[in-house]
Structures are given as C-alpha cells and as structure tokens.
Scaffold this motif. Structure first.
Motif, PDB file in Angstrom:
ATOM      1  N   HIS A 200       0.835  -1.208   0.000  1.00  0.00           N
ATOM      2  CA  HIS A 200       0.000   0.000   0.000  1.00  0.00           C
ATOM      3  C   HIS A 200       0.869   1.256   0.000  1.00  0.00           C
ATOM      4  N   LEU A 201       2.020   1.174   0.650  1.00  0.00           N
ATOM      5  CA  LEU A 201       2.920   2.331   0.670  1.00  0.00           C
ATOM      6  C   LEU A 201       3.502   2.606  -0.711  1.00  0.00           C
ATOM      7  N   VAL A 202       3.711   1.567  -1.501  1.00  0.00           N
ATOM      8  CA  VAL A 202       4.216   1.763  -2.862  1.00  0.00           C
ATOM      9  C   VAL A 202       3.247   2.639  -3.653  1.00  0.00           C
ATOM     10  N   THR A 203       1.953   2.462  -3.393  1.00  0.00           N
ATOM     11  CA  THR A 203       0.941   3.262  -4.087  1.00  0.00           C
ATOM     12  C   THR A 203       0.914   4.692  -3.586  1.00  0.00           C
ATOM     13  N   SER A 204       1.011   4.884  -2.270  1.00  0.00           N
ATOM     14  CA  SER A 204       0.874   6.229  -1.697  1.00  0.00           C
ATOM     15  C   SER A 204       2.170   7.030  -1.689  1.00  0.00           C
ATOM     16  N   LEU A 205       3.314   6.360  -1.534  1.00  0.00           N
ATOM     17  CA  LEU A 205       4.600   7.064  -1.430  1.00  0.00           C
ATOM     18  C   LEU A 205       5.472   6.908  -2.675  1.00  0.00           C
ATOM     19  N   THR A 206       5.052   6.156  -3.654  1.00  0.00           N
ATOM     20  CA  THR A 206       5.858   5.708  -4.794  1.00  0.00           C
ATOM     21  C   THR A 206       6.855   4.654  -4.301  1.00  0.00           C
ATOM     22  N   GLU A 207       7.441   3.936  -5.230  1.00  0.00           N
ATOM     23  CA  GLU A 207       8.332   2.834  -4.861  1.00  0.00           C
ATOM     24  C   GLU A 207       9.561   3.323  -4.110  1.00  0.00           C
ATOM     25  N   SER A 208      10.117   4.477  -4.512  1.00  0.00           N
ATOM     26  CA  SER A 208      11.323   4.978  -3.839  1.00  0.00           C
ATOM     27  C   SER A 208      11.030   5.337  -2.389  1.00  0.00           C
ATOM     28  N   GLY A 209       9.892   5.981  -2.129  1.00  0.00           N
ATOM     29  CA  GLY A 209       9.535   6.324  -0.762  1.00  0.00           C
ATOM     30  C   GLY A 209       9.254   5.099   0.079  1.00  0.00           C
ATOM     31  N   ALA A 210       8.545   4.110  -0.501  1.00  0.00           N
ATOM     32  CA  ALA A 210       8.251   2.884   0.235  1.00  0.00           C
ATOM     33  C   ALA A 210       9.530   2.119   0.552  1.00  0.00           C
ATOM     34  N   ASP A 211      10.481   2.072  -0.390  1.00  0.00           N
ATOM     35  CA  ASP A 211      11.746   1.368  -0.147  1.00  0.00           C
ATOM     36  C   ASP A 211      12.576   2.076   0.923  1.00  0.00           C
ATOM     37  N   ALA A 212      12.512   3.410   0.960  1.00  0.00           N
ATOM     38  CA  ALA A 212      13.223   4.140   2.005  1.00  0.00           C
ATOM     39  C   ALA A 212      12.617   3.836   3.371  1.00  0.00           C
ATOM     40  N   ALA A 213      11.284   3.791   3.452  1.00  0.00           N
ATOM     41  CA  ALA A 213      10.622   3.441   4.709  1.00  0.00           C
ATOM     42  C   ALA A 213      10.979   2.012   5.120  1.00  0.00           C
ATOM     43  N   ARG A 214      11.015   1.103   4.161  1.00  0.00           N
ATOM     44  CA  ARG A 214      11.396  -0.287   4.441  1.00  0.00           C
ATOM     45  C   ARG A 214      12.817  -0.368   4.985  1.00  0.00           C
ATOM     46  N   TYR A 215      13.734   0.418   4.404  1.00  0.00           N
ATOM     47  CA  TYR A 215      15.132   0.426   4.857  1.00  0.00           C
ATOM     48  C   TYR A 215      15.216   0.876   6.316  1.00  0.00           C
ATOM     49  N   LEU A 216      14.498   1.946   6.664  1.00  0.00           N
ATOM     50  CA  LEU A 216      14.513   2.439   8.047  1.00  0.00           C
ATOM     51  C   LEU A 216      13.904   1.405   8.994  1.00  0.00           C
ATOM     52  N   ALA A 217      12.790   0.784   8.568  1.00  0.00           N
ATOM     53  CA  ALA A 217      12.129  -0.199   9.421  1.00  0.00           C
ATOM     54  C   ALA A 217      13.037  -1.404   9.675  1.00  0.00           C
ATOM     55  N   LEU A 218      13.729  -1.866   8.633  1.00  0.00           N
ATOM     56  CA  LEU A 218      14.629  -3.010   8.805  1.00  0.00           C
ATOM     57  C   LEU A 218      15.765  -2.690   9.765  1.00  0.00           C
ATOM     58  N   GLY A 219      16.279  -1.455   9.699  1.00  0.00           N
ATOM     59  CA  GLY A 219      17.328  -1.063  10.631  1.00  0.00           C
ATOM     60  C   GLY A 219      16.846  -1.100  12.071  1.00  0.00           C
ATOM     61  N   THR A 220      15.634  -0.598  12.307  1.00  0.00           N
ATOM     62  CA  THR A 220      15.056  -0.618  13.656  1.00  0.00           C
ATOM     63  C   THR A 220      14.805  -2.044  14.123  1.00  0.00           C
ATOM     64  N   LEU A 221      14.239  -2.860  13.239  1.00  0.00           N
ATOM     65  CA  LEU A 221      13.927  -4.245  13.605  1.00  0.00           C
ATOM     66  C   LEU A 221      15.178  -5.056  13.898  1.00  0.00           C
ATOM     67  N   GLN A 222      16.249  -4.831  13.131  1.00  0.00           N
ATOM     68  CA  GLN A 222      17.476  -5.581  13.378  1.00  0.00           C
ATOM     69  C   GLN A 222      18.045  -5.261  14.756  1.00  0.00           C
ATOM     70  N   GLU A 223      17.996  -3.993  15.156  1.00  0.00           N
ATOM     71  CA  GLU A 223      18.459  -3.623  16.496  1.00  0.00           C
ATOM     72  C   GLU A 223      17.606  -4.303  17.563  1.00  0.00           C
ATOM     73  N   GLN A 224      16.272  -4.311  17.361  1.00  0.00           N
ATOM     74  CA  GLN A 224      15.389  -4.940  18.333  1.00  0.00           C
ATOM     75  C   GLN A 224      15.647  -6.439  18.423  1.00  0.00           C
ATOM     76  N   LEU A 225      15.878  -7.080  17.296  1.00  0.00           N
ATOM     77  CA  LEU A 225      16.131  -8.518  17.293  1.00  0.00           C
ATOM     78  C   LEU A 225      17.394  -8.868  18.069  1.00  0.00           C
ATOM     79  N   GLU A 226      18.448  -8.072  17.888  1.00  0.00           N
ATOM     80  CA  GLU A 226      19.698  -8.338  18.599  1.00  0.00           C
ATOM     81  C   GLU A 226      19.507  -8.206  20.106  1.00  0.00           C
ATOM     82  N   VAL A 227      18.754  -7.175  20.514  1.00  0.00           N
ATOM     83  CA  VAL A 227      18.501  -6.976  21.947  1.00  0.00           C
ATOM     84  C   VAL A 227      17.646  -8.109  22.503  1.00  0.00           C
TER      85      VAL A 227
END
Length: 282
Positions: A200-227
């Motif tokens: 749904h974000l690809v539609t509202s933010l375009t693919e570049s915006g959705a991929d940037a949001a995905r990149y930030l989310a993965l960074g946050t999730l990886q930190e949480q997983l390690e903890v």
C-alpha cells in the motif's frame, strides 16, 4: 509628467531612447558584428577563427595560424560584403586578421555500444512512451542513464541499499534526502508493526519512498532482534521473550523477503541475523 494619450509609443523608438540614455547603443552595435561573424564564415571557419573586438568601423578577427590569417586577408572583401549583408548596414567597413589562440574543443567520441542486457533494460525504462513522438528521445535518455550506471560500476561503486544504483555513498545522496522525509519516517514506524502494509505504501509514497521506509524499518527491527536475542539468552529462554522474538523475526523476514507473513516458511529463517537464528533454533 508622462504622456498618457496618443496611443502606444513605437517600441523601436523607445528601445533606441533607452539604449542611448544608458550609453549602450554603441556597445550593442559592436556586439552585433561579433555575434554575426560565425554565421558569415560558416561552421568550419567559425571553429578556426574568433571575432575579438570592433574599433570604429574596423572588426578585428583572430585566426588559428599565419596561413589562415593570410588567406582570410586576401579574401577579406568577400567576407566584408557578407558581413554587411548580415548586419543590414555598413557599420563595419574593414576587416583585419591577426594570429590568436583558438581553443578548439575536439568532438566527443561516439558512445560505446551497450551490451544486449543493458539495451533491453533501457528499452524497458522507455517503454511508457512506446508509440509516441517522445519515444526516441526517451530511449536515448534511458541509454545514457544505463551507460552512466555501467561507468559507476566499473569504478567499483556498490549498489545503494535502497534504490540499487551504484554509488560511493551508502545510501546514495538522493535516498539520504528521502530518508529525512517525515512522511517516510512515519511509514517506517508503521512497517515495524505491520509489514504487510508495504504494497500500500508503494501506491501512496511511490516505490522509492516505500523502499526508504522499508530500509529504516529493517534497521530498527534488526536492532530490536539483537537486543531480544540477548535477553532470551540472559533469561534462560523464558517463553515470553522467545515468543516476542519470533514475532519480530517474522516482521523482519516479511520486509526482507518482500513476502507476506502468512507465506513465510521455516527455511526463510536463514535470512535472519545469525545470533537470532541460533536462539530461535535452540
């Protein structure tokens, strides 16, 4: 008092008055001859000569070497007649040729042929304009972009983790700007809780915006997983820590593999960070 009646004033007369008032008319007249010179002599001689300045009715022209300067001097009456015809007056009545430094920029070499996969990639980029008058121009632009990408790859640049373009910065500068967008940052927070929102974000933010949001989310999730993995080890594998770790791991895998959580398989866990795999497999 300004004149209000009598209709509009002649624009030519107004321009001449303005130029005369600011003492620009003489300079403009001289510039006309300098600007007209390349058209008078044609493209070949224009590359080898330069109209430098005009003093009174004399136009001074620089040539590349003595041989060319002598030739032009012998033919000066012909060029003078052409110049006067181009100007529409006799503001220039004499041509003088001297030897000067003419910086001739060599013609750019033709672009290298693109390999078949790159030609196909360029065609896909330009496919939206297929059948229109813009298609030829769009295809050339797509080929230029593809050549630029190949050049960056030859320089050893690695792909941007967001857009995939070869770049010396990671992420690339364009994606760094996108990452600072408040809308993208809010979308990233949403993805850490609901990765299935990505399409749904690809539609509202375009693919570049959705991929940037995905990149930030993965960074946050990886930190949480390690903890969480560390807390699981410290607590001796308490069930609530392990359950929460498994939930966050599924969210991380869904975003990493671009796959709905409902379709994840046990084999997909190989994409998790190594420490998290060990804890979940224990």
């Amino acid at each position: 008092m300004s004149r209000r009646g009598g209709g509009p004033r002649n624009m030519s007369a107004l321009l001449q008055q303005t130029l005369g008032k600011h003492r620009l008319a003489r300079g403009v007249g001289r510039a006309r001859a300098i600007l007209a010179w390349p058209g008078v002599v044609g493209p070949e001689l224009a590359r080898l000569t330069r109209a430098r300045s005009q003093h009174g009715p004399v136009l001074y022209v620089e040539a590349r070497d003595h041989v060319l300067a002598n030739f032009l001097t012998m033919q000066r009456m012909m060029f003078l007649e052409r110049l006067q015809a181009a100007l529409g007056d006799e503001s220039v009545t004499e041509l003088r040729f001297t030897v000067g430094t003419i910086h001739h920029k060599p013609a750019a070499p033709p672009p290298e042929p693109l390999p078949a996969p790159d030609r196909e990639a360029a065609r896909r980029m330009a496919s939206a304009t297929q059948g229109s008058d813009l298609h030829r121009v769009t295809l050339k632009a797509a080929e230029a972009v593809t050549r630029a990408r190949r050049w960056r790859e030859r320089q050893g640049y690695r792909p941007c983790p967001i857009c995939g373009e070869p770049t010396p910065e990671h992420p690339c500068k364009a994606c760094q700007v996108t990452l600072q967008n408040p809308v993208v940052r809010r979308a990233a927070h949403t993805l850490t809780r609901d990765p299935d929102r990505y399409p749904h974000l690809v539609t509202s933010l375009t693919e570049s915006g959705a991929d940037a949001a995905r990149y930030l989310a993965l960074g946050t999730l990886q930190e949480q997983l390690e903890v969480l993995a560390l807390e699981c080890v410290r607590s001796g594998g308490e069930a609530h820590y392990r359950e929460f770790l498994a939930q966050q791991a599924d969210t991380y895998l869904s975003l990493t593999l671009r796959k709905p959580r409902a379709l994840l398989t046990p084999q997909d866990r190989r994409a998790l960070p190594e420490r998290v795999q060990h804890v979940l497999n224990a």
